[in-house]
Motif scaffolding. Structure first.
Motif, mmCIF file in Angstrom:
data_model
loop_
_atom_site.group_PDB
_atom_site.id
_atom_site.type_symbol
_atom_site.label_atom_id
_atom_site.label_comp_id
_atom_site.label_asym_id
_atom_site.label_seq_id
_atom_site.Cartn_x
_atom_site.Cartn_y
_atom_site.Cartn_z
ATOM 1 N N GLN A 177 -34.744 17.111 -29.519
ATOM 2 C CA GLN A 177 -34.151 16.939 -28.197
ATOM 3 C C GLN A 177 -33.346 15.631 -28.163
ATOM 4 O O GLN A 177 -33.728 14.647 -28.818
ATOM 5 N N ALA A 230 -38.892 14.299 -25.895
ATOM 6 C CA ALA A 230 -37.678 14.127 -26.694
ATOM 7 C C ALA A 230 -37.887 13.065 -27.771
ATOM 8 O O ALA A 230 -37.458 13.227 -28.923
ATOM 9 N N LEU A 231 -38.524 11.963 -27.406
ATOM 10 C CA LEU A 231 -38.815 10.911 -28.380
ATOM 11 C C LEU A 231 -39.704 11.440 -29.500
ATOM 12 O O LEU A 231 -39.447 11.182 -30.691
ATOM 13 N N ILE A 280 -34.174 4.817 -24.318
ATOM 14 C CA ILE A 280 -35.253 5.020 -25.282
ATOM 15 C C ILE A 280 -34.942 4.278 -26.572
ATOM 16 O O ILE A 280 -35.790 3.563 -27.126
ATOM 17 N N ARG A 281 -33.705 4.409 -27.042
ATOM 18 C CA ARG A 281 -33.332 3.738 -28.303
ATOM 19 C C ARG A 281 -33.430 2.227 -28.164
ATOM 20 O O ARG A 281 -33.869 1.527 -29.082
ATOM 21 N N ILE A 319 -32.172 12.028 -27.162
ATOM 22 C CA ILE A 319 -32.860 10.914 -26.522
ATOM 23 C C ILE A 319 -31.831 9.971 -25.897
ATOM 24 O O ILE A 319 -30.701 9.858 -26.353
ATOM 25 N N THR A 320 -32.239 9.286 -24.871
ATOM 26 C CA THR A 320 -31.337 8.443 -24.088
ATOM 27 C C THR A 320 -31.152 7.078 -24.754
ATOM 28 O O THR A 320 -31.936 6.663 -25.615
ATOM 29 N N GLU A 372 -38.794 12.837 -21.361
ATOM 30 C CA GLU A 372 -38.254 11.817 -22.267
ATOM 31 C C GLU A 372 -39.212 11.537 -23.422
ATOM 32 O O GLU A 372 -38.784 11.363 -24.570
ATOM 33 N N GLU A 373 -40.511 11.486 -23.118
ATOM 34 C CA GLU A 373 -41.506 11.284 -24.186
ATOM 35 C C GLU A 373 -41.452 12.427 -25.181
ATOM 36 O O GLU A 373 -41.547 12.218 -26.394
ATOM 37 N N HIS A 423 -38.210 13.156 -32.482
ATOM 38 C CA HIS A 423 -37.497 12.349 -33.480
ATOM 39 C C HIS A 423 -38.434 11.549 -34.386
ATOM 40 O O HIS A 423 -37.970 10.779 -35.229
#
Length: 330
Positions: free
Chosen positions: A149, A236-237, A155-156, A151-152, A233-234, A240
């Motif tokens: 997914q 999506a993280l 997040i990065r 990520i924003t 968001e979690e 990765h």
């Protein structure tokens, strides 16, 4: 959460096998992100503590689902709520099938006396059986995964830009019988912190968040995301990550949805109960010593710790955990 997550590989197999099939998943609204990437899988969020509370609420849920739209009902939960809801559909003549949770088998596996110690059917296979009863057999091949997914930027920025491998660590579970002691987690983190890994700590709730932040403050390569991002968001993280270290708990299942290698630490529970994260090999399952603690598994959920078993997790040495993670990440 783990039970809901484990439906996803089966639904992927189902939609691949039957391209004309439309599926509606009914579950708590919080779990919607699991199903958003799936083609022809729609999600209906059921607030069972609000509008759909109690028997009257479940009848409202039945009506709101527009029952005439469905040709079959698959009950993957087999609890009072799903039994009541399924009964409404059955009264109107809808075909239905229900999961066999193997409660008698699990009771035999978890009893202390005359334990029937053998591997039971996986939960994924039990879900697949429900669809087979409805005329939709599926074959799980081990490659039913969600795509990564996006990520924003936030997040990065939070994780950092070092060229490190990303290791998720989720040291908590719903019951103490599934927790690897925090003092041993500390030893594991101290060793992993020396490697070129970004260690991302997952958890929830005020107490867990504080403990995870204390680890992040202590070790430069650790960062906590507890209470920082939305569930979507979690997720999506997690997609990765290069690997995840988890207890027998939901976070291991979340990582497995994306084909991420998961190292799982087992205490009062055991992989034989059928809750191993999807597609994970036996060598990734770290088990308490059953020669010392032969009553394991003591329960399905890890909520029973017999007298004398309080130190069972200590039979899994931190070096075992570190070595397994290094092997996976290599």
């Amino acid at each position: 959460m783990g039970d809901v997550a484990m439906t996803v590989p089966v639904l992927i197999a189902l939609t691949r096998t039957y391209p004309n099939l439309e599926i509606t998943v009914v579950s708590r609204p919080f779990f919607a992100p699991f199903f958003e990437p799936l083609e022809r899988v729609h999600f209906f969020g059921a607030d069972v503590k609000g509008r759909y509370k109690g028997a009257v609420g479940l009848y409202k849920l039945y009506k709101d689902l527009q029952p005439g739209r469905f040709t079959a009902i698959a009950d993957l939960h087999n609890v009072i709520r799903s039994n009541v809801l399924r009964s409404f559909f059955r009264l109107r003549g809808s075909e239905s099938a229900q999961i066999d949770k193997g409660r008698a088998e699990k009771k035999a596996l978890t009893r202390e006396i005359d334990k029937d110690f053998r591997a039971l059917k996986s939960t994924h296979a039990r879900y697949a059986e429900v669809f087979k009863k409805l005329g939709y057999p599926v074959q799980l091949t081990g490659n039913e995964f969600l795509p990564k997914q996006p990520i924003t930027d936030s997040i990065r920025e939070h994780i950092g830009h070092e060229p490190y491998k990303w290791l998720g660590v989720a040291p908590f579970a719903a019951h103490a019988g599934k927790h690897y002691p925090l003092e041993l987690i500390d030893v594991v983190l101290s060793q992993l912190n020396r490697e070129s890994y970004k260690i991302i700590l997952f958890g929830g709730g005020e107490e867990e968040t504080q403990k995870l932040q204390s680890f992040a403050d202590k070790y430069p390569n650790c960062v906590s995301v507890a209470g920082t991002f939305s569930f979507a968001e979690e997720l999506a993280l997690i997609s990765h990550l290069d690997a995840m270290l988890a207890m027998d708990s939901g976070n291991g299942h979340l990582a497995a949805l994306f084909g991420i290698p998961v190292v799982t630490i087992w205490g009062m529970t055991h992989p034989y109960l059928g809750f191993t994260p999807y597609g994970q090999p036996p060598e990734n399952q770290l088990l308490a010593d059953r020669e010392q603690f032969p009553a394991i598994p003591t329960s399905v959920y890890g909520n029973k710790v017999p007298a004398g078993y309080e130190k069972a997790m200590y039979s899994i040495k931190p070096q075992q955990v570190v070595d397994c993670i290094k092997t996976v990440l290599a």
